[in-house]
Design a protein around this motif. Structure first.
Motif, PDB file in Angstrom:
ATOM      1  N   LYS A  36       1.806  -2.335  -1.010  1.00  0.00           N
ATOM      2  CA  LYS A  36       3.173  -2.385  -1.444  1.00  0.00           C
ATOM      3  C   LYS A  36       4.192  -2.600  -0.444  1.00  0.00           C
ATOM      4  O   LYS A  36       4.305  -1.769   0.642  1.00  0.00           O
ATOM      5  CB  LYS A  36       3.527  -0.989  -2.190  1.00  0.00           C
ATOM      6  CG  LYS A  36       2.530  -0.755  -3.486  1.00  0.00           C
ATOM      7  CD  LYS A  36       3.000   0.307  -4.289  1.00  0.00           C
ATOM      8  CE  LYS A  36       2.163   0.461  -5.393  1.00  0.00           C
ATOM      9  NZ  LYS A  36       2.511   1.804  -6.250  1.00  0.00           N
ATOM     10  N   SER A  37       5.187  -3.348  -0.445  1.00  0.00           N
ATOM     11  CA  SER A  37       5.831  -3.811   0.737  1.00  0.00           C
ATOM     12  C   SER A  37       6.709  -2.692   1.415  1.00  0.00           C
ATOM     13  O   SER A  37       7.039  -2.635   2.482  1.00  0.00           O
ATOM     14  CB  SER A  37       6.845  -5.016   0.084  1.00  0.00           C
ATOM     15  OG  SER A  37       7.532  -4.624  -0.834  1.00  0.00           O
ATOM     16  N   HIS A  38       7.289  -1.847   0.592  1.00  0.00           N
ATOM     17  CA  HIS A  38       8.246  -0.522   1.036  1.00  0.00           C
ATOM     18  C   HIS A  38       7.395   0.427   1.994  1.00  0.00           C
ATOM     19  O   HIS A  38       8.035   1.015   2.634  1.00  0.00           O
ATOM     20  CB  HIS A  38       8.830   0.013  -0.181  1.00  0.00           C
ATOM     21  CG  HIS A  38       7.748   0.738  -1.196  1.00  0.00           C
ATOM     22  ND1 HIS A  38       7.198   0.161  -1.990  1.00  0.00           N
ATOM     23  CD2 HIS A  38       7.681   2.171  -0.957  1.00  0.00           C
ATOM     24  CE1 HIS A  38       6.252   1.342  -2.687  1.00  0.00           C
ATOM     25  NE2 HIS A  38       6.614   2.239  -2.098  1.00  0.00           N
ATOM     26  N   HIS A  39       6.031   0.446   1.804  1.00  0.00           N
ATOM     27  CA  HIS A  39       5.668   1.131   2.745  1.00  0.00           C
ATOM     28  C   HIS A  39       4.112   0.542   3.472  1.00  0.00           C
ATOM     29  O   HIS A  39       3.055   1.140   3.884  1.00  0.00           O
ATOM     30  CB  HIS A  39       4.996   2.669   2.111  1.00  0.00           C
ATOM     31  CG  HIS A  39       4.230   2.326   0.860  1.00  0.00           C
ATOM     32  ND1 HIS A  39       2.736   2.323   1.059  1.00  0.00           N
ATOM     33  CD2 HIS A  39       4.421   2.584  -0.224  1.00  0.00           C
ATOM     34  CE1 HIS A  39       2.184   2.460  -0.164  1.00  0.00           C
ATOM     35  NE2 HIS A  39       3.142   2.736  -1.233  1.00  0.00           N
ATOM     36  N   ALA A  40       4.325  -0.641   3.445  1.00  0.00           N
ATOM     37  CA  ALA A  40       2.871  -1.678   3.990  1.00  0.00           C
ATOM     38  C   ALA A  40       2.349  -1.158   5.220  1.00  0.00           C
ATOM     39  O   ALA A  40       1.449  -1.200   5.806  1.00  0.00           O
ATOM     40  CB  ALA A  40       3.130  -2.962   3.598  1.00  0.00           C
ATOM     41  N   HIS A  41       3.323  -0.779   6.206  1.00  0.00           N
ATOM     42  CA  HIS A  41       3.228  -0.532   7.560  1.00  0.00           C
ATOM     43  C   HIS A  41       2.574   0.871   7.791  1.00  0.00           C
ATOM     44  O   HIS A  41       2.427   1.144   8.997  1.00  0.00           O
ATOM     45  CB  HIS A  41       4.499  -1.020   8.591  1.00  0.00           C
ATOM     46  CG  HIS A  41       4.858  -2.212   8.610  1.00  0.00           C
ATOM     47  ND1 HIS A  41       4.440  -3.402   8.955  1.00  0.00           N
ATOM     48  CD2 HIS A  41       5.940  -3.018   7.857  1.00  0.00           C
ATOM     49  CE1 HIS A  41       4.813  -4.512   8.601  1.00  0.00           C
ATOM     50  NE2 HIS A  41       5.844  -4.250   8.056  1.00  0.00           N
ATOM     51  N   SER A  44     -13.785   1.195   5.525  1.00  0.00           N
ATOM     52  CA  SER A  44     -13.086   1.252   6.829  1.00  0.00           C
ATOM     53  C   SER A  44     -11.616   1.267   6.359  1.00  0.00           C
ATOM     54  O   SER A  44     -11.183   0.588   5.647  1.00  0.00           O
ATOM     55  CB  SER A  44     -13.509   0.559   7.884  1.00  0.00           C
ATOM     56  OG  SER A  44     -13.153  -0.787   7.562  1.00  0.00           O
ATOM     57  N   LEU A  45     -10.698   1.997   7.089  1.00  0.00           N
ATOM     58  CA  LEU A  45      -9.229   2.001   7.002  1.00  0.00           C
ATOM     59  C   LEU A  45      -8.422   1.111   7.768  1.00  0.00           C
ATOM     60  O   LEU A  45      -8.726   1.069   8.995  1.00  0.00           O
ATOM     61  CB  LEU A  45      -8.668   3.516   6.971  1.00  0.00           C
ATOM     62  CG  LEU A  45      -9.503   4.500   6.165  1.00  0.00           C
ATOM     63  CD1 LEU A  45      -9.070   5.747   6.442  1.00  0.00           C
ATOM     64  CD2 LEU A  45      -8.952   4.100   4.518  1.00  0.00           C
ATOM     65  N   HIS A  46      -7.578   0.313   6.980  1.00  0.00           N
ATOM     66  CA  HIS A  46      -6.838  -0.627   7.745  1.00  0.00           C
ATOM     67  C   HIS A  46      -5.493  -0.609   7.112  1.00  0.00           C
ATOM     68  O   HIS A  46      -5.101  -0.676   6.206  1.00  0.00           O
ATOM     69  CB  HIS A  46      -7.605  -1.836   7.924  1.00  0.00           C
ATOM     70  CG  HIS A  46      -8.991  -1.860   8.457  1.00  0.00           C
ATOM     71  ND1 HIS A  46      -9.106  -1.911   9.876  1.00  0.00           N
ATOM     72  CD2 HIS A  46     -10.233  -1.872   7.686  1.00  0.00           C
ATOM     73  CE1 HIS A  46     -10.515  -1.963   9.673  1.00  0.00           C
ATOM     74  NE2 HIS A  46     -10.999  -2.005   8.388  1.00  0.00           N
ATOM     75  N   THR A  47      -4.466  -1.134   8.074  1.00  0.00           N
ATOM     76  CA  THR A  47      -3.058  -1.111   7.400  1.00  0.00           C
ATOM     77  C   THR A  47      -2.735  -2.945   7.301  1.00  0.00           C
ATOM     78  O   THR A  47      -3.695  -3.687   7.644  1.00  0.00           O
ATOM     79  CB  THR A  47      -2.144  -1.042   8.661  1.00  0.00           C
ATOM     80  OG1 THR A  47      -2.441  -1.890   9.796  1.00  0.00           O
ATOM     81  CG2 THR A  47      -2.157   0.426   9.147  1.00  0.00           C
TER      82      THR A  47
END
Length: 283
Positions: free
Chosen positions: A81-86, A42-45
């Motif tokens: 990766k922090s620069h596109h984690a959201h 399953s996909l999660h942020t």
């Protein structure tokens, strides 16, 4: 407000008369619903991962064994990766999905909580453990020693010295149980800071080490043992020699070694015994 021995506080139901604290039924249903969609693949942020970790960390306050079932989720969160984690979604790993399943099963139990018990004062019992990659595992309990030789090929699939040092602690606890120790507080002394730290937090980043930690927690909880760990230097650790196959002698060998549990039987030999020829020809 009238005083009551049963009340809700910080999300838990406390019963001072019964001396228990537990997760209320409403919370169990809420948290079960929250993790239902967390299945393998399953996909999660990253934000969703942080929320789940926060929820499960909260439950750990009354379900301490849950701490070792959070490591895979921390690793999953660390993969962003922090620069596109959201903005990014990652597939849930097999390891993380297995731990989520464990949490789901726990939340189905009628009682999700723990006893409110003040640990007894630590006993004066001197218990030391150690491990070496060159021979095996050693233990000294009140001057009596035990040793287990590691089998050829033990150090694969993520098993290394940290795993062996954690196994030494598990065997120490099993030795205490074979000696009829129960409802008591024992200090285990180890010269491995990683093991001491992992036992303090209830989790380890090493997958194999974490599996052993789970066994330790179960043994402690099911047998009303309180285990504290402290670091001791190698030079002051009497278990160092037995772990290297250097035996103090037959007269000080502990007479009642515990049985080797199934999950360790492929990796360590049974304990050295009085009639063992290795006592006559130590390494």
């Amino acid at each position: 407000m009238d005083f009551d021995t049963k009340f809700l506080y910080i999300g838990f139901l406390w019963d001072l008369s019964a001396k228990i604290v537990e997760l209320p039924e409403k919370k169990k249903r809420k948290y079960t619903d929250r993790i239902t969609s967390w299945t393998k693949g399953s996909l999660h942020t990253a934000k969703e991962a942080e929320q789940i970790i926060g929820t499960l960390n909260h439950i750990c306050l009354v379900l301490p064994e849950g701490r070792s079932h959070l490591v895979s989720l921390y690793k999953f969160r660390g993969g962003f990766k922090s620069h596109h984690a959201h903005e990014t979604k990652h597939k849930l790993t097999t390891e993380a999905s297995a731990d989520i399943l464990w949490w789901s099963q726990q939340l189905q139990n009628d009682f999700v909580g723990m006893k409110i018990i003040r640990p007894p004062e630590a006993m004066d019992t001197a218990l030391f453990v150690d491990a070496s990659t060159g021979w095996g595992i050693g233990l000294v309990l009140d001057g009596k020693w035990l040793a287990w030789q590691l089998k050829d090929g033990w150090n694969h699939d993520g098993r290394e010295i940290g795993w062996a040092e954690m196994v030494a602690v598990e065997l120490a606890i099993r030795t205490l149980l074979s000696g009829k120790f129960t409802n008591c507080h024992i200090i285990v002394q180890s010269d491995n800071r990683g093991v001491v730290g992992a036992l303090g937090t209830g989790r380890s980043r090493g997958t194999q080490q974490n599996f052993i930690l789970r066994e330790i927690v179960k043994l402690i909880q099911h047998n009303e043992l309180w285990i504290s760990t402290t670091w001791v230097s190698t030079k002051d650790n009497p278990a160092d020699n037995p772990s290297r196959g250097i035996f103090p002698g037959k007269n000080s060998l502990y007479a009642f070694p515990p049985k080797i549990p199934f999950h360790l039987s492929a990796f360590i030999h049974k304990a050295v015994e009085y009639h063992d020829p290795r006592l006559d020809n130590p390494n």
